[in-house]
Design an enzyme around this catalytic site. Structure first.
Site, short mmCIF file in Angstrom:
data_model
loop_
_atom_site.label_atom_id
_atom_site.label_comp_id
_atom_site.label_asym_id
_atom_site.label_seq_id
_atom_site.Cartn_x
_atom_site.Cartn_y
_atom_site.Cartn_z
N ASP A 72 0.88 -1.15 -0.06
CA ASP A 72 0.11 0.08 -0.11
C ASP A 72 1.04 1.04 0.04
O ASP A 72 1.73 1.68 1.05
CB ASP A 72 -0.82 -0.08 1.17
CG ASP A 72 -1.94 -1.01 1.36
OD1 ASP A 72 -1.70 -2.15 0.82
OD2 ASP A 72 -2.97 -0.76 1.75
N LYS A 120 -7.05 3.53 -3.10
CA LYS A 120 -7.21 3.35 -1.74
C LYS A 120 -7.52 4.77 -1.40
O LYS A 120 -6.70 5.62 -1.89
CB LYS A 120 -6.19 2.82 -1.11
CG LYS A 120 -6.27 2.81 0.51
CD LYS A 120 -5.12 1.98 1.19
CE LYS A 120 -5.41 2.24 2.62
NZ LYS A 120 -3.95 1.50 3.29
N LYS A 173 -10.35 0.47 -2.30
CA LYS A 173 -10.16 0.18 -0.86
C LYS A 173 -10.41 1.43 -0.39
O LYS A 173 -9.90 2.53 -0.59
CB LYS A 173 -8.50 -0.27 -0.69
CG LYS A 173 -8.44 -0.36 0.73
CD LYS A 173 -7.06 -0.90 1.24
CE LYS A 173 -6.80 -1.04 2.66
NZ LYS A 173 -5.31 -1.72 2.96
#
Length: 250
Positions: free
Chosen positions: A95, A158, A191
């Site tokens: 991430d 995300k 996400k």
């Protein structure tokens, strides 16, 4: 509500990214990841804990770790060092934070080049690009951040690090999901992270996701929730408790 709880569990990245995290905290995190109702999708930790988490978890629970986090600076060397540490330790997912301040300043080319280098370095790991949507104060900037991530080959876009004043919001999620749909990338995912503490919170994003990408796409391959406290409420709903209150052991 139980359907939403089960979906959220299957898509949950159970997260512990506190500055003071210890090996004991990661032990507890990994134990929580294997619930009586089924496993979470992944745990998300600092790079230094990847090897520990991987050793503690079965293969069906993925190990994610963060790079360039939470700063989001245009610092490629530091970011690639984080990526290398994660990969060497046996991580499955990265991430990474988009250099969102650079994007705000109009440094689009620099951001695109940064993400391209990160994508090259992370293969074959799953790459989630955190655009820090709460700091990108217009829909146009949020859309631009999502497009940069998708053009670079991100597997997921995300919303947030969870370390800024504004984290995931339904409005930002709608913008990101629209960009994912417009991209035509049938494997790209979303996400939602930061501030999602209850199944009711998660249900909002499940409905948004279904509206844009379809019910058939709901699953850990294309949808994730980044949270620590959400699991307590999921378990309360699935167990039929009268009070479904979020709890966290971290």
């Amino acid at each position: 509500m139980k359907k939403a709880a089960q979906q959220a569990l299957q898509c949950l990245d159970l997260t512990s990214l506190n500055e003071g995290d210890t090996p004991a905290d990661i032990d507890a995190l990994c134990a929580r990841a294997q619930t009586p109702f089924g496993p979470v999708a992944a745990v998300c930790v600092w790079p230094r804990f990847v090897a520990q988490a991987r050793a503690l978890l079965p293969a069906n629970i993925r190990v994610a770790a963060v790079a360039n986090f939470p700063a989001g600076d245009l610092d490629l060397a530091r970011t690639l060092a984080d990526v290398q540490e994660i990969a060497t330790a046996g991580g499955d997912e990265v991430d990474v934070v988009l250099p969102y301040r650079a994007l705000i300043k109009g440094q689009t080319v620099e951001c695109a080049e940064f993400l391209a280098e990160v994508r090259h370095a992370t293969r074959p790991l799953t790459l989630k690009v955190i655009i820090e949507s709460g700091e990108l104060l217009t829909n146009d900037l949020i859309a631009q951040g999502a497009r940069l991530a998708l053009m670079a080959g991100a597997d997921f876009v995300k919303t947030s690090t969870g370390k800024t004043k504004v984290s995931a919001t339904p409005k930002a999620a709608g913008v990101i999901l629209k960009e994912i749909k417009l991209s035509g990338l049938g494997s790209a995912g979303f996400k939602a992270s930061g501030g999602i503490r209850t199944v009711a919170d998660a249900q909002v994003y499940l409905q948004l996701f279904e509206t844009h990408l379809g019910a058939a796409a709901i699953g850990p391959q294309r949808l994730r929730f980044g949270a620590s406290a959400l699991l307590g409420d999921i378990e309360a709903v699935l167990s039929g408790s009268q009070v479904a209150a979020a709890r966290s052991v971290y």
